[in-house]
Design a protein around this motif. Structure first.
Motif, PDB file in Angstrom:
ATOM      1  N   GLU A  12      11.856  78.465  67.144  1.00 47.07           N
ATOM      2  CA  GLU A  12      10.948  77.371  66.787  1.00 47.07           C
ATOM      3  C   GLU A  12      11.627  76.019  66.969  1.00 47.07           C
ATOM      4  OE1 GLU A  12       9.691  78.140  62.831  1.00 47.07           O
ATOM      5  OE2 GLU A  12       8.630  80.009  63.340  1.00 47.07           O
ATOM      6  N   LEU A  13      12.888  75.934  66.573  1.00 43.53           N
ATOM      7  CA  LEU A  13      13.626  74.686  66.750  1.00 43.53           C
ATOM      8  C   LEU A  13      13.767  74.355  68.234  1.00 43.53           C
ATOM      9  CD1 LEU A  13      15.361  72.355  65.598  1.00 43.53           C
ATOM     10  CD2 LEU A  13      17.331  73.904  65.735  1.00 43.53           C
ATOM     11  N   TYR A  14      14.063  75.370  69.023  1.00 43.98           N
ATOM     12  CA  TYR A  14      14.196  75.156  70.473  1.00 43.98           C
ATOM     13  C   TYR A  14      12.901  74.608  71.062  1.00 43.98           C
ATOM     14  CZ  TYR A  14      14.741  76.188  75.438  1.00 43.98           C
ATOM     15  OH  TYR A  14      14.790  76.089  76.813  1.00 43.98           O
ATOM     16  N   GLU A  15      11.771  75.224  70.710  1.00 43.40           N
ATOM     17  CA  GLU A  15      10.487  74.778  71.241  1.00 43.40           C
ATOM     18  C   GLU A  15      10.171  73.353  70.801  1.00 43.40           C
ATOM     19  OE1 GLU A  15       7.832  77.792  69.921  1.00 43.40           O
ATOM     20  OE2 GLU A  15       8.469  79.257  71.440  1.00 43.40           O
ATOM     21  N   GLU A  16      10.578  73.012  69.567  1.00 36.91           N
ATOM     22  CA  GLU A  16      10.347  71.650  69.082  1.00 36.91           C
ATOM     23  C   GLU A  16      11.143  70.622  69.878  1.00 36.91           C
ATOM     24  OE1 GLU A  16      11.786  68.891  65.370  1.00 36.91           O
ATOM     25  OE2 GLU A  16      11.386  71.020  64.947  1.00 36.91           O
ATOM     26  N   VAL A  17      12.455  70.836  69.992  1.00 39.34           N
ATOM     27  CA  VAL A  17      13.294  69.816  70.629  1.00 39.34           C
ATOM     28  C   VAL A  17      13.102  69.784  72.140  1.00 39.34           C
ATOM     29  CG1 VAL A  17      14.986  69.906  68.763  1.00 39.34           C
ATOM     30  CG2 VAL A  17      15.307  71.361  70.775  1.00 39.34           C
ATOM     31  N   ALA A  18      12.747  70.941  72.737  1.00 40.73           N
ATOM     32  CA  ALA A  18      12.508  70.960  74.178  1.00 40.73           C
ATOM     33  C   ALA A  18      11.277  70.151  74.549  1.00 40.73           C
ATOM     34  CB  ALA A  18      12.361  72.397  74.669  1.00 40.73           C
ATOM     35  N   ALA A  19      10.370  69.956  73.578  1.00 42.60           N
ATOM     36  CA  ALA A  19       9.145  69.201  73.831  1.00 42.60           C
ATOM     37  C   ALA A  19       9.328  67.698  73.622  1.00 42.60           C
ATOM     38  CB  ALA A  19       8.023  69.714  72.924  1.00 42.60           C
ATOM     39  N   TYR A  20      10.482  67.268  73.108  1.00 41.17           N
ATOM     40  CA  TYR A  20      10.701  65.839  72.920  1.00 41.17           C
ATOM     41  C   TYR A  20      10.685  65.130  74.276  1.00 41.17           C
ATOM     42  CZ  TYR A  20      12.355  66.768  68.122  1.00 41.17           C
ATOM     43  OH  TYR A  20      12.452  67.147  66.803  1.00 41.17           O
ATOM     44  N   PRO A  21      10.129  63.932  74.363  1.00 44.99           N
ATOM     45  CA  PRO A  21      10.122  63.198  75.630  1.00 44.99           C
ATOM     46  C   PRO A  21      11.527  62.778  76.040  1.00 44.99           C
ATOM     47  CG  PRO A  21       9.353  61.804  73.835  1.00 44.99           C
ATOM     48  CD  PRO A  21       9.461  63.197  73.273  1.00 44.99           C
ATOM     49  N   LEU A  77      18.703  65.765  65.218  1.00 47.86           N
ATOM     50  CA  LEU A  77      19.242  64.421  65.125  1.00 47.86           C
ATOM     51  C   LEU A  77      19.660  63.883  66.492  1.00 47.86           C
ATOM     52  CD1 LEU A  77      21.467  64.798  61.944  1.00 47.86           C
ATOM     53  CD2 LEU A  77      19.522  63.264  62.168  1.00 47.86           C
ATOM     54  N   THR A  78      20.164  64.771  67.343  1.00 44.81           N
ATOM     55  CA  THR A  78      20.649  64.349  68.662  1.00 44.81           C
ATOM     56  C   THR A  78      19.514  64.064  69.628  1.00 44.81           C
ATOM     57  OG1 THR A  78      22.668  65.657  68.352  1.00 44.81           O
ATOM     58  CG2 THR A  78      22.133  64.993  70.601  1.00 44.81           C
ATOM     59  N   LEU A  79      18.500  64.914  69.676  1.00 47.71           N
ATOM     60  CA  LEU A  79      17.482  64.839  70.724  1.00 47.71           C
ATOM     61  C   LEU A  79      16.184  64.157  70.287  1.00 47.71           C
ATOM     62  CD1 LEU A  79      17.886  68.345  72.419  1.00 47.71           C
ATOM     63  CD2 LEU A  79      18.981  66.169  72.991  1.00 47.71           C
ATOM     64  N   HIS A  80      15.988  63.927  69.008  1.00 49.76           N
ATOM     65  CA  HIS A  80      14.743  63.300  68.554  1.00 49.76           C
ATOM     66  C   HIS A  80      14.647  61.874  69.120  1.00 49.76           C
ATOM     67  CE1 HIS A  80      11.581  61.803  65.894  1.00 49.76           C
ATOM     68  NE2 HIS A  80      11.337  63.062  65.565  1.00 49.76           N
ATOM     69  N   PRO A  81      13.447  61.468  69.575  1.00 50.13           N
ATOM     70  CA  PRO A  81      13.298  60.119  70.141  1.00 50.13           C
ATOM     71  C   PRO A  81      13.570  59.001  69.149  1.00 50.13           C
ATOM     72  CG  PRO A  81      11.165  61.222  69.907  1.00 50.13           C
ATOM     73  CD  PRO A  81      12.206  62.258  69.687  1.00 50.13           C
ATOM     74  N   PRO A  94      16.608  56.883  61.320  1.00 49.36           N
ATOM     75  CA  PRO A  94      15.706  56.703  60.170  1.00 49.36           C
ATOM     76  C   PRO A  94      15.912  57.761  59.097  1.00 49.36           C
ATOM     77  CG  PRO A  94      14.499  57.492  62.100  1.00 49.36           C
ATOM     78  CD  PRO A  94      15.868  57.119  62.573  1.00 49.36           C
ATOM     79  N   GLU A  95      15.554  57.386  57.877  1.00 47.07           N
ATOM     80  CA  GLU A  95      15.803  58.237  56.719  1.00 47.07           C
ATOM     81  C   GLU A  95      15.126  59.599  56.815  1.00 47.07           C
ATOM     82  OE1 GLU A  95      17.759  57.913  54.108  1.00 47.07           O
ATOM     83  OE2 GLU A  95      18.553  56.034  54.895  1.00 47.07           O
ATOM     84  N   HIS A  96      13.933  59.667  57.406  1.00 50.55           N
ATOM     85  CA  HIS A  96      13.222  60.947  57.422  1.00 50.55           C
ATOM     86  C   HIS A  96      13.958  61.997  58.251  1.00 50.55           C
ATOM     87  CE1 HIS A  96      11.433  60.860  61.532  1.00 50.55           C
ATOM     88  NE2 HIS A  96      11.457  59.546  61.379  1.00 50.55           N
ATOM     89  N   LEU A  97      14.800  61.557  59.189  1.00 53.82           N
ATOM     90  CA  LEU A  97      15.594  62.515  59.959  1.00 53.82           C
ATOM     91  C   LEU A  97      16.883  62.890  59.243  1.00 53.82           C
ATOM     92  CD1 LEU A  97      15.230  61.225  63.637  1.00 53.82           C
ATOM     93  CD2 LEU A  97      14.168  63.233  62.601  1.00 53.82           C
ATOM     94  N   LEU A  98      17.235  62.138  58.214  1.00 56.19           N
ATOM     95  CA  LEU A  98      18.466  62.400  57.473  1.00 56.19           C
ATOM     96  C   LEU A  98      18.227  63.206  56.203  1.00 56.19           C
ATOM     97  CD1 LEU A  98      20.190  58.907  57.814  1.00 56.19           C
ATOM     98  CD2 LEU A  98      20.610  60.970  59.167  1.00 56.19           C
ATOM     99  N   ALA A  99      16.969  63.596  55.964  1.00 53.61           N
ATOM    100  CA  ALA A  99      16.668  64.417  54.793  1.00 53.61           C
ATOM    101  C   ALA A  99      17.262  65.809  54.978  1.00 53.61           C
ATOM    102  CB  ALA A  99      15.163  64.506  54.590  1.00 53.61           C
ATOM    103  N   PRO A 100      17.870  66.373  53.954  1.00 51.81           N
ATOM    104  CA  PRO A 100      18.464  67.706  54.082  1.00 51.81           C
ATOM    105  C   PRO A 100      17.402  68.788  54.234  1.00 51.81           C
ATOM    106  CG  PRO A 100      18.586  66.934  51.805  1.00 51.81           C
ATOM    107  CD  PRO A 100      18.094  65.781  52.623  1.00 51.81           C
ATOM    108  N   PRO A 101      17.713  69.867  54.950  1.00 49.21           N
ATOM    109  CA  PRO A 101      18.985  70.060  55.647  1.00 49.21           C
ATOM    110  C   PRO A 101      19.028  69.279  56.956  1.00 49.21           C
ATOM    111  CG  PRO A 101      17.553  71.944  56.038  1.00 49.21           C
ATOM    112  CD  PRO A 101      16.813  71.045  55.079  1.00 49.21           C
TER     113      PRO A 101
END
Length: 279
Positions: free
Chosen positions: A199-208, A160-164, A147-154
């Motif tokens: 912060e990025l690590y904590e975010e992506v580690a919490a993805y289901p 992009l890899t781990l987001h559900p 989806p476009e919201h994940l492709l917004a820069p940066p």
């Protein structure tokens, strides 16, 4: 088609010792992180354990040359070498040039040619926060449907890899690939100590993470020479193994934090598919 970041987005790192304590505690923290004794460091740097001890306790002020020599033997990142020099009372040695600066024009062009020459296989360049600096058409192929919201820069390669809603639902061995990426991030956090990276690590580690009941493949079903990224594209399961390259002896902070990741086909079917898709 490529994507290029418009500016350097890497923030300063957290100091390893409180401000004002000088270079000694910083050097001691790096030595302890590397699990090197004062004697071993002294032998590497052609010094003495006594002198190293005096530097770490503030009884002796190291020369600029000594700071750089110790940093070299402790494998201190370039950005942190500047911090050590400042703490010792010297000017920073390494510039931090924006990627948009004309001085890095030849570098940008070289990176573009390099990853374009790797097509039809995926390749990209990321900074220390895994933000995408540039990518080739092979990467764009893998991002189809995101989806476009994940492709917004940066653009962020880890997100992009781990987001559900990103590539994760199409990764057939997601638990294994996720574990590989998180372990890599943990090593980078220990090395760079960027708050934004934590912060990025904590975010992506919490993805289901989907369980095995949704068609995910178990690792080891097919023998590979390295952990593959197994990802679906238009009904075809592609297998890639990744390789990461950095610049040898960088003299600029920005350049030192760039990494080139290439994805090598892990089986003949992936080779055939990629060449058919992008002749």
């Amino acid at each position: 088609m490529t994507m290029v970041a418009t500016k350097n987005t890497v923030p300063p790192a957290d100091p390893t010792a409180p401000a004002g304590q000088g270079v000694g505690p910083l050097l001691r923290a790096w030595r302890e992180r590397r699990r090197v004794s004062q004697l071993e460091l002294a032998l590497r740097a052609d010094s003495s354990a006594r002198h190293i001890s005096f530097i770490e306790t503030g009884r002796s002020r190291p020369s600029e040359e000594m700071v750089l020599r110790l940093a070299e033997h402790l494998e201190v990142p370039v950005r942190e070498r500047n911090a050590l020099l400042l703490a010792a009372g010297y000017a920073p040695r390494y510039p931090e040039t924006s990627l948009d600066d004309p001085a890095l024009g030849a570098l940008r062009e070289g990176l573009e040619r390099l990853i374009q020459g790797y097509e039809p296989y995926p390749a990209l360049v990321v900074d220390a926060l895994y933000n995408v600096v540039t990518a080739n058409r092979g990467i764009m192929m893998l991002l189809e449907g995101v989806p476009e919201h994940l492709l917004a820069p940066p653009l962020n390669a880890i997100r992009l890899t781990l987001h559900p809603e990103g590539m994760a639902p199409r990764i057939r061995n997601l638990p294994e690939w996720r574990g590989h990426l998180l372990a890599q991030m943990e090593r980078d956090i220990a090395l760079h100590r960027f708050p934004a990276l934590r912060e990025l690590y904590e975010e992506v580690a919490a993805y289901p993470v989907p369980d095995r009941g949704d068609g995910q493949e178990a690792a080891g079903e097919v023998p590979y020479f390295a952990l593959p990224l197994r990802i679906e594209h238009q009904g075809q399961v592609l297998s890639f193994v990744s390789s990461i390259s950095t610049f040898n002896t960088p003299m600029d902070v920005t350049v030192s934090e760039l990494a080139i990741e290439t994805f090598l086909p892990a089986d003949p079917a992936t080779v055939k598919y990629c060449h058919a898709l992008m002749p």
